[in-house]
Design an enzyme around this catalytic site. Sequence first.
Site, PDB file in Angstrom:
ATOM      1  N   PHE A 108      -1.270   2.797   2.303  1.00  0.00           N
ATOM      2  CA  PHE A 108      -0.779   4.267   2.085  1.00  0.00           C
ATOM      3  C   PHE A 108       1.021   4.135   2.264  1.00  0.00           C
ATOM      4  O   PHE A 108       1.805   5.535   2.095  1.00  0.00           O
ATOM      5  CB  PHE A 108      -0.577   4.881   3.720  1.00  0.00           C
ATOM      6  CG  PHE A 108      -0.356   4.217   4.997  1.00  0.00           C
ATOM      7  CD1 PHE A 108       0.123   3.624   5.347  1.00  0.00           C
ATOM      8  CD2 PHE A 108       0.577   5.441   5.493  1.00  0.00           C
ATOM      9  CE1 PHE A 108       0.375   2.868   6.333  1.00  0.00           C
ATOM     10  CE2 PHE A 108       1.713   5.016   6.593  1.00  0.00           C
ATOM     11  CZ  PHE A 108       1.070   3.570   6.946  1.00  0.00           C
ATOM     12  N   LYS A 109       1.873   3.192   2.463  1.00  0.00           N
ATOM     13  CA  LYS A 109       3.078   2.692   2.529  1.00  0.00           C
ATOM     14  C   LYS A 109       3.182   3.558   0.914  1.00  0.00           C
ATOM     15  O   LYS A 109       4.838   3.186   1.130  1.00  0.00           O
ATOM     16  CB  LYS A 109       2.896   1.356   2.889  1.00  0.00           C
ATOM     17  CG  LYS A 109       2.545   1.020   4.044  1.00  0.00           C
ATOM     18  CD  LYS A 109       3.506   0.853   5.404  1.00  0.00           C
ATOM     19  CE  LYS A 109       2.950  -0.199   6.616  1.00  0.00           C
ATOM     20  NZ  LYS A 109       1.243  -0.476   6.649  1.00  0.00           N
ATOM     21  N   ASP A 110       3.082   3.103   0.283  1.00  0.00           N
ATOM     22  CA  ASP A 110       3.142   3.572  -1.431  1.00  0.00           C
ATOM     23  C   ASP A 110       3.207   4.931  -0.987  1.00  0.00           C
ATOM     24  O   ASP A 110       4.710   4.955  -1.695  1.00  0.00           O
ATOM     25  CB  ASP A 110       2.596   3.403  -2.508  1.00  0.00           C
ATOM     26  CG  ASP A 110       1.852   1.958  -2.505  1.00  0.00           C
ATOM     27  OD1 ASP A 110       3.108   0.995  -3.202  1.00  0.00           O
ATOM     28  OD2 ASP A 110       1.009   1.912  -3.076  1.00  0.00           O
ATOM     29  N   LEU A 113       7.166   4.690   0.192  1.00  0.00           N
ATOM     30  CA  LEU A 113       7.811   3.404  -0.335  1.00  0.00           C
ATOM     31  C   LEU A 113       9.264   3.589  -1.537  1.00  0.00           C
ATOM     32  O   LEU A 113       9.350   3.443  -2.234  1.00  0.00           O
ATOM     33  CB  LEU A 113       7.513   2.343  -0.269  1.00  0.00           C
ATOM     34  CG  LEU A 113       7.648   2.447   1.543  1.00  0.00           C
ATOM     35  CD1 LEU A 113       7.234   0.751   1.749  1.00  0.00           C
ATOM     36  CD2 LEU A 113       9.071   1.350   1.585  1.00  0.00           C
ATOM     37  N   THR A 141       3.668  -2.920   3.957  1.00  0.00           N
ATOM     38  CA  THR A 141       5.543  -2.088   4.071  1.00  0.00           C
ATOM     39  C   THR A 141       6.100  -3.737   2.725  1.00  0.00           C
ATOM     40  O   THR A 141       6.148  -3.165   1.855  1.00  0.00           O
ATOM     41  CB  THR A 141       5.630  -2.167   5.256  1.00  0.00           C
ATOM     42  OG1 THR A 141       5.686  -1.396   6.218  1.00  0.00           O
ATOM     43  CG2 THR A 141       7.194  -1.622   4.839  1.00  0.00           C
TER      44      THR A 141
END
Length: 462
Positions: A108-110, A113, A141
């Site tokens: 989900f960090k995409d 970011l 991350t």
Amino acid sequence: MKYISTRGGVEPLSFQQVVLMGLADDGGLLIPESIPDARDRLQSWRKLDYLQLAQEVFSLFATDIPTDVMRSLIERSYRGTFHPEVAPTVRVGDLFILELFHGPTLSFKDVALQFLGNLYEHILGQTGGHLNILGATSGDTGSAAIYGVRGRAGINIFVMHPHKRVSEIQERQMTSVLDANVHNIAVRGSFDDCQRIMKSLASDLDFKRRHSIGSVNSINFARILAQIVYYFYSAFHVQRITGTTQTRVCVPTGNFGDILAGWYAGRMGLNLSQMILATNENDILARFFNTGVYSRGTVAQTYSPAMDIQVSSNFERYLYHRVGSDPKRLRLLMEGFASTGSLKLDLREGEVVDSQMVSKSATNAETLETIAKYYRDYGYVLDPHTAVGVHVAEDFGLEGDPLVCVSTAHPAKFPEAIREATGESVARHPDIDALAGLPTRCEILDNDSGAVRAFIEKTLSA
Ligand SMILES: *Cc1c(COP(=O)(O)O)cnc(C)c1O
């Protein structure tokens, strides 16, 4: 919209200044001066696709970025790099799964970011400046941040991960990126050590200014902002197909960034009847929401390494609001926590920390059982982080308002846990398979901020 520090020591800032500053210069976290009320917009927001909804949400917070620029940043962040819906919600058994793992590094960090990478490029393009990003990662991350900025002009990225404490795949996702602006550092310590080194370097204002140090960690408000969108998007979807007006959400939590975005969505007017905060055996947050005491333990290694965290970097943002948006009280509590490892809310008889937020933890065994059960019963493979959430959600009961469990990673990132749980190698993804045998680059350093500082200075002067 102006931004202030939780500790009250920073002049009001614009959104773009906040993105560049990362950690507030007074050691606090930057937050919007007020949370926008979106209640009278919800009816029209329901009809929007993900990119249009992102535009609406971002425009309330990033008031210093023109509409057409924002549209192009959103297009470049999400179109083509993600699932066409960006963050689809699927029904599995008696609950809904919000799949946030359809970006380039499968976590989900995409979502945040990819946006932050484009945002940095836009801001630097205007100022002609450069930026050296410093990040600490418990696994996901790092790769998401590296993919967000690899090859971009004017940006270097230094990412610390705990040596040998991220999965082999997570390590490979980071260290196989050989662009000249990408620098991986393996620190001989835990993730909390990496965060401590990062905080110590980022609070050295002389070092920070001299090297234009920025942050990709969720202390950067832009990351929280990007994540607010999918809470609205998923809740609208679920409300549309179930005909209900209220939704519950369960979030597997480590640094409190993802669930904080959901909490903001609620404060903006999204009808979330309950938020379930799920932790693994590192349960500092579960203990806090159940007792009002926030006290550091020792880090246990689990099947969900991205949540092997004792000190949650975003917790301070929540605590600020919980103590009446009072920077003096917040500062006293955080200073007490820094010196004693513990802080306590004064709760009256029968008072709970938060009537909307409930919390429990899942053990390693429960995590594996949940993966096995969902594979057996529904043919759906949960990653171990998502399984922590699903276990805790089931523990609270699936009756009542429809429940969305946030799925934070694709199971193929954690094949060993999946094999252990199901007895089969059912977690595959072509992007992961493609990592095998690639050349890698990484610097191994001692658990010491001086060593990391020296490496950064040496690299930048080369
Ligand atoms: C980062 C991460 C989490 C925890 O999210 P926070 O915002 O730190 O609470 C959960 N699952 C996965 C897979 C992650 O990468």
